[in-house]
Design a protein around this motif. Sequence first.
Motif, PDB file in Angstrom:
ATOM      1  N   ASP A  65       0.802  -1.226  -0.078  1.00  0.00           N
ATOM      2  CA  ASP A  65      -0.079  -0.028   0.219  1.00  0.00           C
ATOM      3  C   ASP A  65       0.956   1.113   0.022  1.00  0.00           C
ATOM      4  O   ASP A  65       1.792   1.449  -0.944  1.00  0.00           O
ATOM      5  CB  ASP A  65      -0.914  -0.055   1.112  1.00  0.00           C
ATOM      6  CG  ASP A  65      -2.111   0.871   1.028  1.00  0.00           C
ATOM      7  OD1 ASP A  65      -2.363   1.297   0.106  1.00  0.00           O
ATOM      8  OD2 ASP A  65      -2.657   1.317   2.232  1.00  0.00           O
ATOM      9  N   ASP A  66       0.666   2.144   0.881  1.00  0.00           N
ATOM     10  CA  ASP A  66       1.357   3.301   0.937  1.00  0.00           C
ATOM     11  C   ASP A  66       3.032   3.212   1.156  1.00  0.00           C
ATOM     12  O   ASP A  66       3.654   4.302   0.869  1.00  0.00           O
ATOM     13  CB  ASP A  66       0.847   4.586   1.994  1.00  0.00           C
ATOM     14  CG  ASP A  66       0.782   3.778   3.324  1.00  0.00           C
ATOM     15  OD1 ASP A  66       1.046   2.686   3.715  1.00  0.00           O
ATOM     16  OD2 ASP A  66       0.353   4.751   4.296  1.00  0.00           O
ATOM     17  N   ILE A  67       3.442   2.271   1.611  1.00  0.00           N
ATOM     18  CA  ILE A  67       4.764   1.961   1.738  1.00  0.00           C
ATOM     19  C   ILE A  67       5.442   1.928   0.503  1.00  0.00           C
ATOM     20  O   ILE A  67       6.495   2.478   0.295  1.00  0.00           O
ATOM     21  CB  ILE A  67       4.983   0.626   2.433  1.00  0.00           C
ATOM     22  CG1 ILE A  67       4.733   0.668   3.932  1.00  0.00           C
ATOM     23  CG2 ILE A  67       6.631   0.469   2.578  1.00  0.00           C
ATOM     24  CD1 ILE A  67       5.053  -0.730   4.523  1.00  0.00           C
ATOM     25  N   ILE A  68       4.927   1.488  -0.773  1.00  0.00           N
ATOM     26  CA  ILE A  68       5.532   1.457  -1.781  1.00  0.00           C
ATOM     27  C   ILE A  68       4.831   2.874  -2.766  1.00  0.00           C
ATOM     28  O   ILE A  68       5.676   3.295  -3.633  1.00  0.00           O
ATOM     29  CB  ILE A  68       4.968   0.277  -2.589  1.00  0.00           C
ATOM     30  CG1 ILE A  68       5.950   0.147  -4.296  1.00  0.00           C
ATOM     31  CG2 ILE A  68       3.485  -0.075  -2.761  1.00  0.00           C
ATOM     32  CD1 ILE A  68       7.443  -0.201  -4.003  1.00  0.00           C
ATOM     33  N   GLY A  69       3.675   3.090  -2.374  1.00  0.00           N
ATOM     34  CA  GLY A  69       2.958   4.235  -3.148  1.00  0.00           C
ATOM     35  C   GLY A  69       3.823   5.620  -2.848  1.00  0.00           C
ATOM     36  O   GLY A  69       3.423   6.284  -3.676  1.00  0.00           O
ATOM     37  N   THR A  70       4.511   5.725  -1.964  1.00  0.00           N
ATOM     38  CA  THR A  70       5.211   7.012  -1.406  1.00  0.00           C
ATOM     39  C   THR A  70       6.670   6.969  -1.781  1.00  0.00           C
ATOM     40  O   THR A  70       7.360   7.826  -1.218  1.00  0.00           O
ATOM     41  CB  THR A  70       4.665   7.631  -0.175  1.00  0.00           C
ATOM     42  OG1 THR A  70       5.294   6.645   0.685  1.00  0.00           O
ATOM     43  CG2 THR A  70       3.189   7.745  -0.082  1.00  0.00           C
ATOM     44  N   ILE A  71       7.181   6.009  -1.867  1.00  0.00           N
ATOM     45  CA  ILE A  71       8.648   5.541  -1.629  1.00  0.00           C
ATOM     46  C   ILE A  71       9.610   6.623  -2.444  1.00  0.00           C
ATOM     47  O   ILE A  71      10.720   6.978  -1.984  1.00  0.00           O
ATOM     48  CB  ILE A  71       8.950   4.352  -2.247  1.00  0.00           C
ATOM     49  CG1 ILE A  71      10.252   4.015  -1.745  1.00  0.00           C
ATOM     50  CG2 ILE A  71       8.936   4.032  -3.774  1.00  0.00           C
ATOM     51  CD1 ILE A  71      10.398   3.826  -0.350  1.00  0.00           C
ATOM     52  N   ASN A  72       8.917   7.371  -3.570  1.00  0.00           N
ATOM     53  CA  ASN A  72       9.798   8.372  -4.086  1.00  0.00           C
ATOM     54  C   ASN A  72       9.308   9.808  -4.126  1.00  0.00           C
ATOM     55  O   ASN A  72       9.465  10.699  -4.705  1.00  0.00           O
ATOM     56  CB  ASN A  72       9.954   7.950  -5.737  1.00  0.00           C
ATOM     57  CG  ASN A  72      10.589   6.519  -6.224  1.00  0.00           C
ATOM     58  OD1 ASN A  72      12.088   6.922  -5.617  1.00  0.00           O
ATOM     59  ND2 ASN A  72      10.262   5.639  -6.769  1.00  0.00           N
ATOM     60  N   ASP A  73       8.054   9.894  -3.464  1.00  0.00           N
ATOM     61  CA  ASP A  73       7.356  11.154  -2.990  1.00  0.00           C
ATOM     62  C   ASP A  73       6.616  11.198  -1.828  1.00  0.00           C
ATOM     63  O   ASP A  73       5.709  11.308  -1.621  1.00  0.00           O
ATOM     64  CB  ASP A  73       6.338  11.032  -4.240  1.00  0.00           C
ATOM     65  CG  ASP A  73       5.593  12.616  -4.300  1.00  0.00           C
ATOM     66  OD1 ASP A  73       6.106  13.550  -3.936  1.00  0.00           O
ATOM     67  OD2 ASP A  73       4.651  12.702  -4.782  1.00  0.00           O
TER      68      ASP A  73
END
Length: 386
Positions: A105-113
């Motif tokens: 979920d958000d762990i990967i979804g925000t990794i670059n942002d």
Amino acid sequence: MAEGNVVAEKLNRRRAVPVIHLQGSHYDVGYDVGRVFASVIKNFLANYENLRDFEKEYKTDVGREVYDRTLANMKLRYPYYLKEIQGVADGAKVPFHQLFLLQMDDIIGTINDNHVPRNDTGGCSSIGVNNPESGILGHTEDAFSETLNHFYIMSAHIIPTPEDKENGAVEEQFMSLCYAGHMPGYTMGYNHNGLVFSINTLSPLVLKPGNTPRTFITRALLAAKSFSDAENILRDEGLGIGNGFSVNMLWTDAWGRQLYNVEVAPDLKGNKSLLNIHKYDEEPLVHCNIYQRLHVTEVIGPIIDSSESRLEAIHKYKPPQSRGEVVDILSDTAGKKFQVFQEKPDSIIQTIAAGIFDLDQRTWSIYIDKPNKSEPVAILPITFNI
């Protein structure tokens, strides 16, 4: 996108609650879920916009490194739950990595942002009452609009294989609402050890990529035998959670009933989860998608604005003491922008279902429409082996 996926026409709110009864190993249970709900899972994967973002991050060097590190850590900590996910993937004939991205979920979804504001959205509201007259836990299951009509309920009896037992797996009996393709646990349900629960997504600003995704911790809660057992699962010593949530638990044991909320967040200085435990002895439990006690820097944006609006709406009512009062509050649609029961067709977040756990009646009632204006679509028995 999995082969054969097609973007289907938008469905209006369906009054349907699919329930599947399962027995077997972790892999076998996953496989049968995937086989039976293949079309629902494929359709969800094809239409879930967040998955497109997750896949975009997965294709970056940083995103793939975090994916691989998280997967490696889960192989050490919860290998039998990975078998469950693999079973769903094999049964539905969809790629494993897509299902694992859903868990991250958000762990990967925000990794670059990872910045402020972050476009987190959410809307689950939970209300608990525990007094001599009533033992009630009510919950609105709110999710992205694509999730509407893309869920099912698992009633599972997990009988672990000898290999899984050696890795820490135990026999499990539970019932949980599941988003299509997701593990059970990160919504609402109960286990046969006396636990009734609901989950509220929380959004710490700073996450810990590579650490345990919240969906694995809530999956493990379904095996908890006591509150102290649940506390150990939540603390996750040696690694700790990578993102955030809170869990509302109504426990029944030989000493009676106990009502708790536990807020969970990443520990940025240690290898464990940060917990704040609150037991409700007299006052009702009320929780949305915002940290109420644990001092955590959160995102700013819709998830916080919505939570503050819903909490304000809920606290306009007198403190609930009965099932009827909980039902009325969870049906509130007075908010102009954010509602306790989100049913506006143009809303990004929709209430896909509402649940009322009644410990005196030992029933779990599932509503698709506002619960004070409709009959439950399903009334499921709550079974405890205590």
